[in-house]
Design a protein around this motif. Structure first.
Motif, PDB file in Angstrom:
ATOM      1  N   GLY A  85      42.579  36.781  39.676  1.00 14.29           N
ATOM      2  CA  GLY A  85      42.258  37.860  38.741  1.00 14.29           C
ATOM      3  C   GLY A  85      40.967  38.574  39.117  1.00 14.29           C
ATOM      4  O   GLY A  85      40.877  39.811  39.044  1.00 14.29           O
ATOM      5  N   GLU A  86      39.956  37.811  39.547  1.00 14.01           N
ATOM      6  CA  GLU A  86      38.707  38.422  39.992  1.00 14.01           C
ATOM      7  C   GLU A  86      38.929  39.274  41.242  1.00 14.01           C
ATOM      8  O   GLU A  86      38.331  40.343  41.399  1.00 14.01           O
ATOM      9  CB  GLU A  86      37.683  37.321  40.281  1.00 14.01           C
ATOM     10  N   ARG A 108      40.528  42.495  40.221  1.00 19.21           N
ATOM     11  CA  ARG A 108      39.512  43.336  39.568  1.00 19.21           C
ATOM     12  C   ARG A 108      38.631  44.021  40.611  1.00 19.21           C
ATOM     13  O   ARG A 108      38.306  45.210  40.496  1.00 19.21           O
ATOM     14  CB  ARG A 108      38.677  42.454  38.631  1.00 19.21           C
ATOM     15  N   ASN A 109      38.242  43.305  41.650  1.00 17.78           N
ATOM     16  CA  ASN A 109      37.430  43.904  42.702  1.00 17.78           C
ATOM     17  C   ASN A 109      38.203  44.988  43.461  1.00 17.78           C
ATOM     18  O   ASN A 109      37.620  45.984  43.904  1.00 17.78           O
ATOM     19  CB  ASN A 109      36.954  42.824  43.682  1.00 17.78           C
ATOM     20  N   LEU A 129      40.429  46.952  42.111  1.00 20.32           N
ATOM     21  CA  LEU A 129      40.371  48.129  41.245  1.00 20.32           C
ATOM     22  C   LEU A 129      39.019  48.831  41.371  1.00 20.32           C
ATOM     23  O   LEU A 129      38.941  50.064  41.393  1.00 20.32           O
ATOM     24  CB  LEU A 129      40.620  47.729  39.785  1.00 20.32           C
ATOM     25  N   LEU A 163      47.218  42.658  37.534  1.00 17.19           N
ATOM     26  CA  LEU A 163      46.092  42.138  36.745  1.00 17.19           C
ATOM     27  C   LEU A 163      46.559  41.716  35.359  1.00 17.19           C
ATOM     28  O   LEU A 163      46.096  40.687  34.815  1.00 17.19           O
ATOM     29  CB  LEU A 163      44.998  43.202  36.650  1.00 17.19           C
ATOM     30  N   ASN A 201      46.378  37.870  33.980  1.00 10.01           N
ATOM     31  CA  ASN A 201      45.681  37.540  32.733  1.00 10.01           C
ATOM     32  C   ASN A 201      46.583  36.751  31.794  1.00 10.01           C
ATOM     33  O   ASN A 201      46.145  35.776  31.158  1.00 10.01           O
ATOM     34  CB  ASN A 201      45.206  38.826  32.058  1.00 10.01           C
TER      35      ASN A 201
END
Length: 597
Positions: free
Chosen positions: A288-289, A292-293, A295, A332, A336
């Motif tokens: 997930g991290e 996020r990076n 994005l 993502l 989550n």
């Protein structure tokens, strides 16, 4: 043997300028000292290891310094500074509220407040972990905290501000310390590594900073541990092995395969990660991290929000350009949901695998991959394979060769010319390998591909495909209605925890097996129809493998819903009652009644 001093103590800041990551607070305190506008009580709150007690000590030392510098820092030369550095100052009193939290301890503190300082201007009382005081102790402390002597300054430090009673909060100036950023911690560790003559890769220091979770003290403790482990040579690989951190490269490989829609390689990489001893939840959190990076890497304005080293940031930016933003947002969201459902899942590995499969299904390349997967291909018999494989190769090669010779659009004149040249052989047509395969009669008709016109070639190919399809239909087993219902319910149970809405959709009606291996399923609305459509691949794959019938297909039917319209307006109500009792019209006309009631 010389006593070793840990880095957290050895490199503890002694001036405001050396405090890491709290510039707003240190500047405020320096301005207050410079302008002589010191409050009598301060509350320093924030997470562990961010400099609360350190700033309290620096503040106490600076306000008692006899010759402060122009930059409002302690001189480190006067008697007050020397006694402070030697921990022999009588003007600074530290109390650990975790072990001194009773009323008697606070009363003893209040008695000491009455004694003025023997040297210096202020007596500073630093109460650490102040939230551990009992309610009675807080109440005993209220009056002194509100109206202390002019020489008394109180600095309260806590990690749990919400546990302090409001009457204490209202008497203090509150300073909220923030978590120290990864880049600030990494820069501070790099400077310490240079002072200690330690070789450290920037990626290794970033991993330590991320592991510290915003606490500089934790980062320094991990740094000392890694220096001992690596003998003063910190490399990225050694740090991730010792700290049980998953390598960035695994996440980059997983996302690359997800973008390509390659289910097989994605599952194999996950299996390799789990075999290395990493927990599935550990992978999901890091995944997930990573998303996020990616994005953040889509736009120049958000590059700075990635807490990674410069070299890793370039990798994120490169991969972010390959991925569609809708794909990243969907991935993502699924990641989550997997993170939220992981602890309650019975088969945790299956939950992670299904998450990756759903992300793969959202890829634009997934349809092409599904058509090439052997897991969905019907196991044709050897006879059918021998009949189907040989002529297809010859016909395709013949068509390709003829097209290359003609090099222009095919017209009727070209076809007539091809008919005249029946006897001339077509060269360079590859012949199929025939060892260990009995040659069917149809091969004789395709040995000389040049004797066929293009239309005849296409017709032969279509006939062979129809023949193959007929053979597969004869071999495909018939499915009983009871078997279909049992397998349908079995698949629905696998979706109960992962997708409750899809589970309810599968349970609401009974599938019906129709002719030509078609399954009809009735849904209530378009939303359920779309949900069946999105997950039809996995449902069909399950049914095909369980029944060994690879010709199955699913058709959804939206049920027509007849809604009873209830009478709403006066006219509707009148007509509703009139249909039940027509004499109502006579009653209305005789009494001259109006419908507005």
């Amino acid at each position: 043997m010389e006593n070793f001093v840990v880095s957290a103590r050895k490199y503890r800041p002694i001036t405001f300028d050396t405090v890491v990551g709290q510039e707003m607070i240190t500047n405020t305190l320096k301005n207050a000292i410079k302008t002589h506008t010191l409050a009598h009580a301060f509350l320093f709150c924030g997470p562990r290891g961010v400099g609360k007690t350190t700033c309290a000590r620096i503040f106490a030392k600076t306000i008692n310094c006899e010759h402060p510098t122009e930059n409002t820092e302690a001189c480190d030369e006067c008697e007050s500074c020397r006694s402070f550095n030697q921990s022999a100052s009588f003007n600074i009193y530290e109390l650990d509220a975790a072990s001194n939290n009773s009323v008697d301890d606070i009363r003893a503190l209040v008695e000491q407040v009455r004694i003025p300082p023997q040297a210096g201007n202020y007596k500073v009382y630093i109460i650490d972990e102040v939230h551990m005081l009992s309610n009675q102790a807080f109440n005993a402390f209220l009056k002194t905290l509100e109206e202390p002597p002019a020489y008394a300054k109180f600095i309260l430090a806590t990690t749990e501000k919400h546990k302090i009673i409001p009457t204490i909060l209202s008497r203090c100036q509150i300073f909220d310390f923030k978590r120290i950023t990864v880049n600030d911690i990494a820069r501070h560790l790099s400077s310490i590594a240079q002072k200690e003559s330690v070789k450290a890769e920037p990626e290794a220091l970033h991993i330590i900073a991320q592991k510290a979770d915003g606490a500089l003290r934790d980062a320094l403790s991990i740094f000392d541990q890694m220096v001992s482990f690596t003998s003063g040579n910190l490399s990225y690989s050694q740090v991730i092995d010792n700290l049980n951190v998953l390598d960035y490269d695994y996440y980059f490989k997983v996302v690359d395969n997800l973008i390509l829609g390659d289910i097989t390689q994605t599952i194999l990489i996950l299996n390799e990660i789990l075999e290395k001893g990493f927990d599935g939840l550990h992978f999901v959190g890091g995944f997930g991290e990573h998303l996020r990076n990616l994005l953040m890497g889509k736009r120049l304005e958000t590059f700075s929000l990635m807490d990674v080293s410069e070299s890793v940031r370039k990798k994120y930016i490169e991969q972010a350009q390959k991925a569609d933003i809708r794909f990243l947002m969907k991935a993502l969201d699924l990641s989550n949901k997997c993170d939220l459902n992981y602890r309650n899942a019975g088969n945790k590995r299956l939950l992670v695998e299904v998450m990756l499969l759903n992300i793969c299904a959202f890829s634009e390349n997934f349809k092409n991959i599904v058509q090439q997967q052997t897991v969905f291909a019907p196991p044709a018999s050897p006879q059918v394979q021998s009949v189907a494989a040989a002529p297809q190769v010859d016909i395709q090669a013949a068509v390709t060769t003829i097209k290359q010779d003609i090099k222009q659009d095919i017209t009727d004149s070209h076809l007539q010319e091809a008919e005249k040249k029946k006897d001339s052989p077509v060269e360079n047509i590859p012949q199929p390998k025939t060892e260990n395969i009995s040659q069917p009669k149809v091969e004789e008709s395709t040995a000389k591909a040049g004797s066929f016109s293009i239309k005849a070639s296409m017709a032969a190919r279509k006939a062979e495909q129809e023949k193959q399809a007929e053979a597969l239909k004869k071999e495909a087993p018939e499915i009983l209605q009871e078997t279909l219902e049992e397998l349908w319910q079995k698949f629905a149970e696998t979706q109960k925890d992962e997708s409750p809405n899809f589970y309810k959709t599968l349970k609401q009606s009974v599938p019906q097996i129709k002719s030509n291996h078609v399954i009809e399923y009735e849904v209530v609305n378009k939303v359920q129809e779309e949900e069946i459509k999105n997950k039809k691949v996995f449902l069909l794959s399950f049914l095909k493998q369980e029944t060994n019938n690879f010709l199955l297909s699913i058709e959804t039917i939206v049920a027509e819903q007849i809604q009873d319209q209830k009478p709403y307006s006066p006219t509707d109500k009148y007509l509703f009652m009139y249909n039940k009792n027509p004499e109502l019209k006579f009653f209305k006309e005789e009494l001259n009644l109006d419908l507005d009631f």
